[in-house]
Write an enzyme that holds these catalytic residues in place. Structure first.
Site, PDB file in Angstrom:
ATOM      1  N   HIS A 151      -2.006   0.064   2.193  1.00 22.58           N
ATOM      2  CA  HIS A 151      -2.978   0.884   2.933  1.00 22.58           C
ATOM      3  C   HIS A 151      -4.234   0.072   3.298  1.00 22.58           C
ATOM      4  O   HIS A 151      -5.347   0.397   2.864  1.00 22.58           O
ATOM      5  CB  HIS A 151      -3.366   2.136   2.130  1.00 22.58           C
ATOM      6  N   GLU A 182       0.165   7.007  -3.424  1.00 22.45           N
ATOM      7  CA  GLU A 182      -0.523   5.709  -3.395  1.00 22.45           C
ATOM      8  C   GLU A 182      -1.368   5.508  -4.642  1.00 22.45           C
ATOM      9  O   GLU A 182      -2.128   6.419  -4.982  1.00 22.45           O
ATOM     10  CB  GLU A 182      -1.393   5.606  -2.143  1.00 22.45           C
ATOM     11  N   ARG A 223      -0.416   8.327   7.673  1.00 23.18           N
ATOM     12  CA  ARG A 223      -0.452   8.827   6.297  1.00 23.18           C
ATOM     13  C   ARG A 223       0.996   8.880   5.806  1.00 23.18           C
ATOM     14  O   ARG A 223       1.903   9.290   6.546  1.00 23.18           O
ATOM     15  CB  ARG A 223      -1.063  10.233   6.239  1.00 23.18           C
TER      16      ARG A 223
END
Ligand code: GLV
Length: 327
Positions: A287, A268, A239
């Site tokens: 991601h 993000e 993360r």
């Protein structure tokens, strides 16, 4: 009996979505981008279940608006976007999709590691952009050896362990830091447990695999980055907020470390003007570590399985807040 109502915050891969549509009265947010929070708040008013993604913030405000909500089934292994404590307090089950994405995510950590060590992205741009004018040069795009180097795995849970196992094939020295010892991993691949400071100072590649919780927020900060070798690389596909991006930028521009490879960011999508994106020794991805056809299909299917189990009166196979059962 009417079917339970489920709100699904994105078009999930077909295999899972099909089961959800067949088993429930389902409504799916149709757009590619996430539903705004106001939409989620409006939609949960009369639903029994919510199928969420890691980009949806599911907190007390959402729960307050959802008097019938009994389960949040998330399509991800991480669930830091969900206030689990609040869910538990209200008797709401939370499920995730562990296990199935372990190997896919470990593969991608290695993709990032190899890419940054051997400058694959720079090399690709070099050729694509017509910069390759000299056939072979002794010092063209020099990288660092992976074979025989030391890898330091921060967080040796399912994914961290899978990353560590792959390092055996590269004849690497494997060290790990974890709050709990992993004797099976030590026995299986000869990994050695060390403290975080030792790991950072001895590793050529530091690969981060901890969940985002209070104690891991900015776990890798300026002080920690300063402990790393100048020739070392950091890889993060856990993360974003585990690594302090401002400190990382300083580390990269002031030569404390050699490079970074990131699949996750503090925000993000990361803003296009994130200074890290100006650096050639930073490899980035949006991601996508679990993003294979097989794994994403299976993850969606697990979301459906958790929902079906719950509404059939069984304990969902991937319940993360088991305390909720004691209420
Ligand atoms: C992805 O980041 C996940 O938690 O599954």
């Amino acid at each position: 009996m009417p079917k339970p109502k489920v709100y699904v915050t994105r078009k999930l891969p077909e295999r899972g979505l099909k089961i959800i549509k067949e088993s429930f009265d389902a409504e799916v947010w149709p757009e590619y981008s996430p539903p705004p929070k106001e939409v989620i708040i409006k939609k949960v008013r009369d639903v029994d279940a919510l199928a969420s993604l890691l980009s949806d913030k599911i907190d007390a405000e959402v729960f307050d608006a959802a008097p019938r909500l009994k389960i949040v089934a998330q399509m991800a292994v991480g669930f830091d976007n969900i206030d689990v404590k609040e869910a538990t307090r209200r008797g709401i089950c939370v499920t995730n999709t562990p296990g199935v994405l372990t190997e896919t995510t470990a593969d991608f950590a290695w993709t990032l590691l190899m890419a940054v060590a051997r400058r694959v992205v720079e090399a690709d741009k070099y050729v694509h952009n017509g910069k390759w004018k000299v056939g072979w040069h002794p010092s063209m795009l020099l990288g660092r050896d992976v074979y025989g180097a030391t890898i330091g795995v921060v967080g040796a849970g399912r994914i961290g362990s899978a990353v560590a196992r792959r390092a055996r094939g590269f004849n690497m020295r494997i060290i790990y830091y974890d709050v709990v010892a992993r004797p099976e991993l030590e026995k299986e691949i000869g990994a050695k447990r060390v403290d975080l400071e030792t790991l950072l100072s001895e590793s050529d590649f530091v690969s981060v695999h901890v969940p985002l919780i209070k104690s891991t927020y900015h776990l890798i900060n300026a002080e920690k980055l300063k402990l790393m070798k100048k020739t070392a690389y950091i890889i993060n596909n856990s993360r974003g907020p585990v690594v302090d991006e401002k400190a990382l930028y300083k580390a990269l521009t002031e030569g404390w470390i050699a490079g970074a490879a990131l699949d996750v960011f503090e925000q993000e999508p990361t803003p296009a003007d994130n200074p890290l994106l100006t650096l050639d020794n930073v490899v980035v991805a949006p991601h996508i570590s679990s993003s294979s056809h097989e794994t994403r299909s299976r993850m969606a299917e697990m979301v459906a399985e958790n929902l079906v189990a719950f509404f059939e009166g069984r304990i969902p196979p991937n319940l993360v807040n088991r305390e909720v059962l004691k209420l």
